[in-house]
Design an enzyme around this catalytic site. Sequence first.
Site, short mmCIF file in Angstrom:
data_model
loop_
_atom_site.label_atom_id
_atom_site.label_comp_id
_atom_site.label_asym_id
_atom_site.label_seq_id
_atom_site.Cartn_x
_atom_site.Cartn_y
_atom_site.Cartn_z
N ASP A 1 9.17 111.50 9.19
CA ASP A 1 8.89 112.37 10.33
C ASP A 1 7.41 112.72 10.29
O ASP A 1 6.89 113.09 9.23
CB ASP A 1 9.73 113.65 10.19
CG ASP A 1 10.10 114.25 11.53
OD1 ASP A 1 9.26 114.22 12.44
OD2 ASP A 1 11.23 114.75 11.66
N ASP B 1 7.27 113.68 16.19
CA ASP B 1 7.73 114.96 16.71
C ASP B 1 7.03 115.30 18.03
O ASP B 1 5.81 115.14 18.14
CB ASP B 1 7.43 116.05 15.66
CG ASP B 1 8.00 117.39 16.02
OD1 ASP B 1 9.24 117.50 16.13
OD2 ASP B 1 7.22 118.34 16.18
N GLU C 1 10.20 111.68 19.75
CA GLU C 1 10.96 112.82 20.25
C GLU C 1 10.31 113.27 21.55
O GLU C 1 9.14 113.63 21.58
CB GLU C 1 10.96 113.98 19.25
CG GLU C 1 11.81 115.14 19.75
CD GLU C 1 11.50 116.46 19.06
OE1 GLU C 1 12.39 117.33 19.06
OE2 GLU C 1 10.38 116.64 18.55
N HIS D 1 18.56 118.65 13.27
CA HIS D 1 18.23 119.93 12.64
C HIS D 1 17.94 121.04 13.65
O HIS D 1 17.80 122.20 13.27
CB HIS D 1 17.01 119.74 11.73
CG HIS D 1 15.80 119.27 12.48
ND1 HIS D 1 15.69 117.99 12.96
CD2 HIS D 1 14.67 119.91 12.86
CE1 HIS D 1 14.54 117.86 13.60
NE2 HIS D 1 13.90 119.01 13.56
N ASP D 2 17.84 120.68 14.95
CA ASP D 2 17.57 121.67 15.99
C ASP D 2 18.77 121.93 16.89
O ASP D 2 18.68 122.73 17.81
CB ASP D 2 16.42 121.18 16.89
CG ASP D 2 15.05 121.31 16.23
OD1 ASP D 2 14.92 122.14 15.31
OD2 ASP D 2 14.14 120.57 16.63
#
Length: 560
Positions: free
Chosen positions: A103, A204, A255, A328-329
């Site tokens: 990431d 990200d 993302e 994770h969000d």
Amino acid sequence: MTTITQDPNWWKTASIYQIYPKSFCDSGDKGTGDIQGIISKLDYLQRLGIDAIWLTPVYQSPMIDNGYDISDYYAINPDFGTMADFDQLLEEAHQRGIRLIMDIVVNHTSTEHQWFQSALGDKNSPYRDYYIWRDPVEGEAPNNWLSKFGGSAWALDDATGQYYLHLFAKEQADLNWENPQVREEVKQVIRFWAEKGVDGFRLDVINLISKAQDFSDDHQGDGRRFYTDGPRVHEFLQEISQAVFQQYDSVTVGEMSSTTLEHCQQYSSLDGKELSMVFNFHHLKVDYPNGEKWTKAPFDFLQLKQIFNHWQTGLNGKGWGALFWCNHDQPRIVSRLGNDKQYRVESAKMLAASIHMMQGTPYIYQGEEFAMTNPGYTSIEQYRDVESTNMYDIMVHQQGVKHDEMMAILAQKSRDNSRTPMQWNRERYAGFSKAQPWLDIADNYQEINAEQAEQNYDSVFYFYQQLIQLRKQIEVITTGDYLDLYPDHDAVFGYQRRSQQQTLICLNNYYAQETECVLPSDFEASQASYVLGNYQDLPQQVSRHQVLRPYETRIIVLQN
């Protein structure tokens, strides 16, 4: 020893497993996960059958936003281990045929990064132009843009009287991509990790890197229309891709925040000029009535199907999407769209099948493979997520929302729902750590854990294992077109995938009541067979008239 194949398109038939290291496995007694903990579970991941790991940030960071605030791109956070630990993880994963995707966060850095620290208070610093600074307007912030974590998107540097932009927490200062030197720094960072042998990168909020340079007020919204899929974003991505990604055959997944299909067709274009694939989140806003996240609401089933249809048909032959329910969000999908009590196993399998049979690359978030649930916290003190605690303060203390109502909203929407420690076994702290974990474990860990799932051949774990294998065995999953068979059915999500060689139909009942549907008239049911279902007693023959039990899924394949 399993080796890594050299196929540059490996990711089109792959399944990727997301690890959130802080909550995955603690090799000792710190109460937080680490790299050695991940290494200790590689055999488990190999048994599951995944092709690659996506590792959320393990770089040096003050952890204001759980590592998405990077203070040194070239160092491993000591909380997670050392660079030697990372090198061992990479080597041991590759030995098992598992690739590693890092990431990377390049829209912003931590305000503790040396670049920002040099820029702070010094307009003449060579790093000042690495960030976005503006003078105040009539003594206030430069414009009315809002941070995605609440409040203004601008923070004041008292020493110089200028504001810097932060689309997220004030400790996450946005980088100025208009500065060519910033882009060179980004290339250097990516090169460093690619040279180590990292197989790819998850980027990200990458579609936010280009901002409209007039920084005008937004009289229609919160400012996002001026920086989402911004004016130079494709130019910037093509520059990075040509200079680095294409040189190392790196797989890349972007993302995309609040993006559009048209932009994603370009981001993930099959010519490979920008990215390999894209994450979009539109399907995970179906329980946001009128776009409002912070409210407790049921999901809009027909809208969910419309969104999948829009993206599946829109990307087919033009781009490539990432398929996912959890990360994770996002809250746990079995609690969000499934039934995490009576039909936890059935609904978890159904939700898995309904997304794994689409075109794209599926992502499995840690614990999803044995249907971990939201924890159901009862106290605001149990939450750690900065977004959740900020919204609690804003809504309860400023807007007058009642405490109990806000707790119910958090129990449904908080990012901490997915960040509870991985439930490995029935031991104390669920086998995650020898010490009290950083975030409370869900109370149901004695019944819901990886060890129990591996011991039961009818578990969600083995269903995921089968879905991962089917993607490699049935070509239509990768190449077929997409047709929504029942767009107006109020309970069934059923779609058809067709290629020259095969036709696949995936039927999914999203509710706890039995329901019915009829297969298309041109589908030769007598020539078809069931390849997978989540109830053990599937009929011997496929009939056009289908009766689906609560949360039932059926996958049917026909050779054309």
